[in-house]
Motif scaffolding. Structure first.
Motif, PDB file in Angstrom:
ATOM      1  N   SER A 261       6.851  20.117   5.514  1.00 22.28           N
ATOM      2  CA  SER A 261       7.498  20.805   6.272  1.00 22.28           C
ATOM      3  C   SER A 261       8.860  20.566   7.198  1.00 22.28           C
ATOM      4  O   SER A 261       9.050  21.396   7.439  1.00 22.28           O
ATOM      5  CB  SER A 261       7.115  21.752   7.923  1.00 22.28           C
ATOM      6  OG  SER A 261       5.450  21.483   7.117  1.00 22.28           O
ATOM      7  N   GLY A 262       9.951  20.174   5.728  1.00 18.20           N
ATOM      8  CA  GLY A 262      11.551  20.216   6.251  1.00 18.20           C
ATOM      9  C   GLY A 262      11.285  18.850   7.127  1.00 18.20           C
ATOM     10  O   GLY A 262      12.753  18.416   7.172  1.00 18.20           O
ATOM     11  N   GLN A 263      10.526  18.046   7.108  1.00 17.92           N
ATOM     12  CA  GLN A 263      10.693  16.742   8.277  1.00 17.92           C
ATOM     13  C   GLN A 263       9.925  15.478   7.328  1.00 17.92           C
ATOM     14  O   GLN A 263       9.249  15.514   5.924  1.00 17.92           O
ATOM     15  CB  GLN A 263       9.851  16.545   9.158  1.00 17.92           C
ATOM     16  CG  GLN A 263      11.255  17.376   9.438  1.00 17.92           C
ATOM     17  CD  GLN A 263      10.198  17.883  11.379  1.00 17.92           C
ATOM     18  OE1 GLN A 263       9.759  18.011  11.601  1.00 17.92           O
ATOM     19  NE2 GLN A 263      11.537  17.589  12.024  1.00 17.92           N
ATOM     20  N   ASP A 264      10.480  14.768   6.667  1.00 23.87           N
ATOM     21  CA  ASP A 264      10.306  13.469   6.341  1.00 23.87           C
ATOM     22  C   ASP A 264       9.410  12.294   7.388  1.00 23.87           C
ATOM     23  O   ASP A 264      10.232  12.619   8.850  1.00 23.87           O
ATOM     24  CB  ASP A 264      11.356  12.440   6.298  1.00 23.87           C
ATOM     25  CG  ASP A 264      12.407  12.613   5.181  1.00 23.87           C
ATOM     26  OD1 ASP A 264      12.020  13.210   3.996  1.00 23.87           O
ATOM     27  OD2 ASP A 264      13.627  11.742   5.040  1.00 23.87           O
ATOM     28  N   ILE A 265       8.763  12.466   6.626  1.00 24.89           N
ATOM     29  CA  ILE A 265       6.948  12.386   8.169  1.00 24.89           C
ATOM     30  C   ILE A 265       6.803  10.183   7.770  1.00 24.89           C
ATOM     31  O   ILE A 265       5.542  10.263   9.041  1.00 24.89           O
ATOM     32  CB  ILE A 265       6.087  13.112   8.265  1.00 24.89           C
ATOM     33  CG1 ILE A 265       5.262  12.821   6.771  1.00 24.89           C
ATOM     34  CG2 ILE A 265       6.389  14.261   8.456  1.00 24.89           C
ATOM     35  CD1 ILE A 265       3.686  13.396   6.112  1.00 24.89           C
ATOM     36  N   ALA A 266       6.765   9.883   6.360  1.00 24.69           N
ATOM     37  CA  ALA A 266       6.174   8.444   6.568  1.00 24.69           C
ATOM     38  C   ALA A 266       7.094   7.680   5.182  1.00 24.69           C
ATOM     39  O   ALA A 266       7.617   8.522   4.639  1.00 24.69           O
ATOM     40  CB  ALA A 266       4.420   8.476   5.897  1.00 24.69           C
ATOM     41  N   ALA A 267       6.692   6.439   5.410  1.00 28.33           N
ATOM     42  CA  ALA A 267       7.702   5.979   4.576  1.00 28.33           C
ATOM     43  C   ALA A 267       6.973   4.231   3.834  1.00 28.33           C
ATOM     44  O   ALA A 267       6.476   3.855   4.835  1.00 28.33           O
ATOM     45  CB  ALA A 267       9.214   5.359   4.586  1.00 28.33           C
ATOM     46  N   SER A 268       6.856   4.197   3.186  1.00 28.84           N
ATOM     47  CA  SER A 268       6.790   2.878   2.497  1.00 28.84           C
ATOM     48  C   SER A 268       7.644   1.958   1.629  1.00 28.84           C
ATOM     49  O   SER A 268       8.147   2.405   0.768  1.00 28.84           O
ATOM     50  CB  SER A 268       5.089   3.194   1.178  1.00 28.84           C
ATOM     51  OG  SER A 268       4.893   2.632   0.570  1.00 28.84           O
ATOM     52  N   LEU A 269       7.332   0.674   1.979  1.00 30.96           N
ATOM     53  CA  LEU A 269       8.551  -0.042   0.791  1.00 30.96           C
ATOM     54  C   LEU A 269       7.973  -0.585  -0.131  1.00 30.96           C
ATOM     55  O   LEU A 269       6.683  -1.629   0.486  1.00 30.96           O
ATOM     56  CB  LEU A 269       9.043  -1.390   2.204  1.00 30.96           C
ATOM     57  CG  LEU A 269      10.390  -1.731   1.527  1.00 30.96           C
ATOM     58  CD1 LEU A 269      11.452  -0.883   0.964  1.00 30.96           C
ATOM     59  CD2 LEU A 269      10.975  -2.949   2.989  1.00 30.96           C
ATOM     60  N   LEU A 270       8.242  -1.115  -1.016  1.00 35.41           N
ATOM     61  CA  LEU A 270       7.802  -2.173  -1.825  1.00 35.41           C
ATOM     62  C   LEU A 270       9.019  -2.806  -2.717  1.00 35.41           C
ATOM     63  O   LEU A 270       9.603  -2.250  -2.750  1.00 35.41           O
ATOM     64  CB  LEU A 270       7.209  -1.025  -3.021  1.00 35.41           C
ATOM     65  CG  LEU A 270       5.867  -0.457  -2.757  1.00 35.41           C
ATOM     66  CD1 LEU A 270       6.050   1.507  -3.133  1.00 35.41           C
ATOM     67  CD2 LEU A 270       5.089  -0.584  -3.808  1.00 35.41           C
ATOM     68  N   LEU A 271       8.908  -4.103  -3.104  1.00 37.42           N
ATOM     69  CA  LEU A 271       9.361  -4.331  -3.500  1.00 37.42           C
ATOM     70  C   LEU A 271       9.286  -5.086  -5.136  1.00 37.42           C
ATOM     71  O   LEU A 271       8.029  -4.867  -5.520  1.00 37.42           O
ATOM     72  CB  LEU A 271       9.665  -6.429  -2.962  1.00 37.42           C
ATOM     73  CG  LEU A 271      10.604  -6.084  -1.409  1.00 37.42           C
ATOM     74  CD1 LEU A 271      11.170  -7.855  -1.255  1.00 37.42           C
ATOM     75  CD2 LEU A 271      11.138  -5.512  -1.670  1.00 37.42           C
ATOM     76  N   ARG A 272      10.029  -4.518  -5.970  1.00 39.78           N
ATOM     77  CA  ARG A 272       9.356  -4.861  -7.881  1.00 39.78           C
ATOM     78  C   ARG A 272      10.028  -6.478  -8.330  1.00 39.78           C
ATOM     79  O   ARG A 272      11.725  -6.173  -8.005  1.00 39.78           O
ATOM     80  CB  ARG A 272       9.804  -4.183  -8.302  1.00 39.78           C
ATOM     81  CG  ARG A 272      10.627  -3.092  -8.245  1.00 39.78           C
ATOM     82  CD  ARG A 272      11.981  -2.704  -9.272  1.00 39.78           C
ATOM     83  NE  ARG A 272      10.931  -2.816 -10.706  1.00 39.78           N
ATOM     84  CZ  ARG A 272      11.080  -1.999 -12.258  1.00 39.78           C
ATOM     85  NH1 ARG A 272      11.742  -1.451 -12.033  1.00 39.78           N
ATOM     86  NH2 ARG A 272      11.033  -2.558 -12.957  1.00 39.78           N
ATOM     87  N   GLU A 294      -2.404   7.508  -0.279  1.00 39.92           N
ATOM     88  CA  GLU A 294      -1.423   7.930  -1.268  1.00 39.92           C
ATOM     89  C   GLU A 294       0.154   6.918  -1.164  1.00 39.92           C
ATOM     90  O   GLU A 294       0.388   6.376  -2.617  1.00 39.92           O
ATOM     91  CB  GLU A 294      -0.692   9.552  -1.803  1.00 39.92           C
ATOM     92  CG  GLU A 294       0.801   9.968  -2.095  1.00 39.92           C
ATOM     93  CD  GLU A 294       0.005  10.320  -3.422  1.00 39.92           C
ATOM     94  OE1 GLU A 294       0.599  10.018  -4.953  1.00 39.92           O
ATOM     95  OE2 GLU A 294      -1.782  10.390  -3.459  1.00 39.92           O
ATOM     96  N   ALA A 295       0.215   6.508  -0.346  1.00 39.73           N
ATOM     97  CA  ALA A 295       1.885   6.208   0.233  1.00 39.73           C
ATOM     98  C   ALA A 295       1.752   4.924  -0.811  1.00 39.73           C
ATOM     99  O   ALA A 295       2.624   4.377  -1.308  1.00 39.73           O
ATOM    100  CB  ALA A 295       2.673   6.226   0.809  1.00 39.73           C
ATOM    101  N   CYS A 296       0.353   4.066  -0.424  1.00 45.75           N
ATOM    102  CA  CYS A 296       0.677   2.488  -0.583  1.00 45.75           C
ATOM    103  C   CYS A 296      -0.688   2.153  -2.219  1.00 45.75           C
ATOM    104  O   CYS A 296      -0.294   1.197  -1.960  1.00 45.75           O
ATOM    105  CB  CYS A 296      -0.217   2.292   1.012  1.00 45.75           C
ATOM    106  SG  CYS A 296       0.274   2.626   2.527  1.00 45.75           S
ATOM    107  N   TYR A 297      -1.414   3.068  -2.264  1.00 53.54           N
ATOM    108  CA  TYR A 297      -1.910   2.449  -3.430  1.00 53.54           C
ATOM    109  C   TYR A 297      -2.004   3.283  -5.050  1.00 53.54           C
ATOM    110  O   TYR A 297      -1.386   3.406  -5.734  1.00 53.54           O
ATOM    111  CB  TYR A 297      -3.770   2.602  -3.400  1.00 53.54           C
ATOM    112  CG  TYR A 297      -3.577   1.302  -1.933  1.00 53.54           C
ATOM    113  CD1 TYR A 297      -3.022   0.353  -2.105  1.00 53.54           C
ATOM    114  CD2 TYR A 297      -4.386   2.249  -0.656  1.00 53.54           C
ATOM    115  CE1 TYR A 297      -3.206  -0.024  -0.681  1.00 53.54           C
ATOM    116  CE2 TYR A 297      -4.671   1.768  -0.309  1.00 53.54           C
ATOM    117  CZ  TYR A 297      -4.439   0.352   0.034  1.00 53.54           C
ATOM    118  OH  TYR A 297      -4.483  -0.218   1.303  1.00 53.54           O
ATOM    119  N   TYR A 298      -1.639   4.574  -4.309  1.00 53.63           N
ATOM    120  CA  TYR A 298      -1.729   5.945  -5.852  1.00 53.63           C
ATOM    121  C   TYR A 298      -0.215   5.964  -6.470  1.00 53.63           C
ATOM    122  O   TYR A 298       0.075   6.252  -7.515  1.00 53.63           O
ATOM    123  CB  TYR A 298      -2.280   7.113  -5.524  1.00 53.63           C
ATOM    124  CG  TYR A 298      -3.557   7.348  -5.110  1.00 53.63           C
ATOM    125  CD1 TYR A 298      -4.556   5.939  -5.292  1.00 53.63           C
ATOM    126  CD2 TYR A 298      -3.956   7.752  -4.032  1.00 53.63           C
ATOM    127  CE1 TYR A 298      -6.118   5.733  -4.942  1.00 53.63           C
ATOM    128  CE2 TYR A 298      -5.562   7.316  -3.598  1.00 53.63           C
ATOM    129  CZ  TYR A 298      -5.947   6.935  -3.982  1.00 53.63           C
ATOM    130  OH  TYR A 298      -7.486   6.604  -3.311  1.00 53.63           O
TER     131      TYR A 298
END
Length: 384
Positions: A261-272, A294-298
């Motif tokens: 809905s026009g806003q950032d609501i969550a974030a997930s940081l990964l390193l590679r 969704e953000a942490c696994y899929y």
């Protein structure tokens, strides 16, 4: 050869340290450890006092180990609180203790770097000998590599096993190929969970390296800190660290940001690195069903498939990861205790715990959601 402790990693040249690292895993890089010190995530007032061990020969670095004096057991993911309590009940000091690990990072791998196996083993022996003469309670080597486990046991350390959950790439061409390898029940559940996120109007964008802006890091840190606040604890890392990480090691950074809905609501940081993806931290400002999965696994698994990575490590603990295609993997830590009485008690405890852990892993493997036959291999056989 000369054995030394270093109160700051900046005392060791970055090029010399990195030349000893076995691969491009980010957590062993000089820049990563330096960022922790430079942003006061470790150091005075944190309970993590740097005392990195190094083996030198006429100015040449032969071996090195990230090493700390710890005043508590937080941020380790191998739990020895009960050992500390037992010491306290007997009027003994468990802290400070020696700890060889990557702070706040339960990623398995080498903890002793070196030009060859002989130098690595010599440094490990030197660290143990220094611990024995230090008057402190113990030395702990966490999430160690297989050869380090063997050497440490030969030197008198006790092994402790634990379990993590990792995803392995069986040559999947896309996420649907991965789903096809799962049992029908788990496949259906994952599709339902991803659909809930999509139906909530949430989409994820992937930012890598230099594309991650200061505003992105600030937003991620806000989400990350909120997660800790909800659990009534303080975060180990800060915005300065994440910004420095993005500046010094951009090639290792992957940031997933959820938008609704026009806003950032969550974030997930990964390193590679060149072969693996590592789930690290996440946070959300909105309550959306299944967004964590969704953000942490899929989405990370999908990223790993798209980029040809061999493995995704989902972090410490979390039996729920098994239902999402991650498999149990045994990890090892090594422990030496100065007090012979406590050492015997801990050795007995670890023997019983090890038996229980082996049974637990067997039970997890029996519940493996992956089908016995890989559909990709079947399809390949049919095509040929």
């Amino acid at each position: 050869m000369e054995f030394r402790h270093h109160a700051r990693i900046s005392e060791i040249p970055a090029r010399a340290w990195d030349a000893l690292a076995p691969n491009d895993q980010p957590f062993l890089r000089h820049a990563y450890l330096h960022a922790l010190e430079a942003t006061a995530c470790v150091g005075e007032g944190t309970g993590w006092q740097s005392a990195h061990a190094a083996l030198w020969d006429d100015g040449r670095l032969l071996a090195a180990m990230p090493l700390y004096l710890k005043q508590h057991s937080m941020g380790e993911y191998v739990f020895d609180w009960s050992w500390a309590e037992a010491y306290a009940r007997h009027g003994l000091d468990y802290y400070p203790k020696w700890l060889a690990s990557i702070p706040f990072t339960p990623v398995p791998g080498q903890r002793v770097l070196g030009v060859d196996a002989a130098c690595r083993r010599a440094l490990l022996g030197g660290v143990l000998q220094a611990a024995q003469h230090s008057g402190l309670s113990s030395l702990h080597l966490l999430f160690a590599a297989a050869d380090e486990v063997r050497w440490a046991q030969e030197l008198g350390c006790m092994r402790r096993t634990s379990v993590q959950f990792h995803w392995h790439n069986a040559g999947y061409r896309n996420f649907e190929d991965f789903l096809a390898a799962l049992s029908g029940e788990k496949r259906k559940k994952i599709r339902q969970e991803r659909r809930r996120v999509a139906e909530a109007g949430v989409s994820l964008r992937v930012l890598e390296g230099a594309r991650i802006s200061r505003q992105d890091w600030a937003f991620f840190t806000r989400c990350y800190a909120r997660t800790y606040a909800l659990h009534r604890s303080a975060p180990y890392l800060n915005l300065d660290f994440f910004e420095l990480l993005g500046e010094r090691l951009p090639q290792h950074c992957v940031l997933l940001i959820a938008h609704q809905s026009g806003q950032d609501i969550a974030a997930s940081l990964l390193l590679r690195d060149s072969t693996s993806l590592y789930g690290r931290y996440w946070g959300t400002l909105a309550d959306v069903s299944c967004l964590h999965f969704e953000a942490c696994y899929y989405a990370p698994i999908e990223y790993a498939i798209q980029h040809g990575l061999q493995r995704f490590e989902g972090g410490a603990q979390g039996e729920h990861k098994l239902a999402r295609g991650l498999q149990p993997v045994e990890t090892s830590s090594l422990h030496w205790l100065a007090d012979a009485r406590f050492a015997r008690a801990v050795e007995d405890f670890l023997a019983r715990e090890s038996d229980g852990m082996a049974q637990y892993i067997s039970e997890l493997e029996a519940r493996n959601p992956l089908q016995r036959q890989n559909p990709l291999l079947l399809r390949s056989a049919e095509e040929n």
